[in-house]
Write a protein that holds these residues in place. Sequence first.
Motif: not given
Length: 621
Positions: A504-510, A563-564, A568-570
């Motif tokens: 599990f990881l917490q994820h956010s876009e842009k 990650l970019s 796209f930026v994650h």
Amino acid sequence: MEQDKETEEETHHSVRTETAELVNGDLEKADEVDDHSASQHSDRTGAENEDTEKTTETLQKSEEGHSEQKETNEQKLFKIASELLHTEKAYVARLNLLDQVFCTRMMEEANKGTFPLDVVKNIFSNISSIHAFHSQFLLPDLEKRMGEWASTPRIGDILQKLTPFLKMYAEYVKNFDKAMELLKQWTDRSPPFKAIIQEIQSQEICGSLTLQHHMLEPVQRVPRYEMLLKDYLKKLPQNDPDRSDAEKSLEIIATAATHSNSAIRKSENLKKLMEIYEMLGEEEDIVHPSNEFIKEGHIMKLAARNTSTMDRYLFLFNNMLLYCVPKFSLGGTKYTVRTRIGIDGMKVRETSNEDHPHTFQVSGKERTLELQAFQETIDIFQQKNETFKNALKDVEEVSVSKAELGKRAPRWIRDNEVTMCMKCREPFNAITRRRHHCRACGYVVCWKCSDNKVHLEYDNYKMNKVCKDCYSILTGEGVTEGRRKGILEIEAAQFTDSSIMCGFLQHSEKGGKLWQRVWCVIPEKECLVLYLYGAPQDVKALCTIPLLGYTVEDADTPASFRLSQSKFVHTFAAESEELKQRWLKVIRAAVTGEVPNLRTLHPERKQKCTCKDNKDAQCLC
């Protein structure tokens, strides 16, 4: 040499005589001897110098201590003989209860035709003969001997009279299993038979014990004789006149006890079965010679739909597992059996649960359970068994095969392990698309995909709701060709079992403020792609990130990274800095197109080499 031998015999005779006097309370003669000896010692030492007086005094104390030690040893022999008499009286009382109370009363009732006479005879076997021998011969002889212990301090000759009658015990022990089986059978079959036994058991003479408990006594008596004789011989001097008889008795009794030991183990097992039978409210038919108790203990049950835990209790036998629920009772600990799972075909495997450590799954034809061992139990077991960590490495994966579908209870996928229907892949919600479980495969599906019912063998052919795929397999109806899956329609569990990295990881876009907890997987077969799922058992990914060409850098928040690539930026956040570094080690290799070396990442894994010339970087051999 003859003088030395004669002196030794005189000394031994003197010690036995003094002990006899002490036992009978005749202390006057002993006091006179002590006074006379003290007077002579005083006259003699008065003419000697001070050093000689000290030496003589030291020797006298040593001799007195030696005499006291001998007397203590003789007292121990007397106590062993007294214990033999005391236990024999209690044993004869127990034999009288079996012969003159239980057997006699039931024979009277059988003669009236209430139940067969042969049943009573086969249950009590030769208990009347055993009772007659002990009450009319052995016990009176022991009582007489203890009354004349002062002149005849020995028991070996009396016990030697017991040895010809040990054949009676062989017959009783041989018939014991059959007796227990008949007793249980007729207690269940005949109400008058059961009523008589319960009436006698309620009497004070029974001491709140069952007939089965009392019938164990003759089985356990011969080893008791062996134990007392061994203790007696340890205290008996080598040249004692009773040694020869005692050793001969022990040799024969020990042989008979060896034959009884297996019966004793069976009797102890039967005694335990009776205790469990009473703890289960006398509702479960477990008292049978073929049932062997193995282990019992508290366990935590993980709920099938969520991660809550419940206190449960297990009884493990050689042929079944009883899954029980504790219940309150003023009469002691009681349990209600929820499920009886047969050992035949049972499978056990270790499971991993993020919220609960030390979990394992028990899968039987009747039901599948996920359980959690108590930490205290784990600690004790680890101390006793160094191979605990490796015990379950090679255990077969538990799943319901197509051939077992409907015949074996499945493991239910938990509600929180999926975010969408595992068949139609539509997301769940609290109103229009709620979670349901297929009773055949255990998948979590929506109401549309579980609108079918079939008879399931493991649930005694009752009608159960199943998913559309299981319905097609079990009935042979409505089988349709499967459509081609999309690129995201790969089950998370399929990747998790063979992944380079997952968790599990917490994820956010842009760079947004909205975070989502996602299950991330980098598969071995697609080691340059990061799959994001809503839960570990989802059958469709939320999205995929081709890692090649991405830039990796630390983010602002703790234990996070970014990650970019172009637009796209994650952003991801791990639970700890250590976990973050493990992810970065894999991702930094993947963004450059480098295939991660699994030997370095997972040295504990082993599998057969499938690559040519052993040059594949993913080879684990």
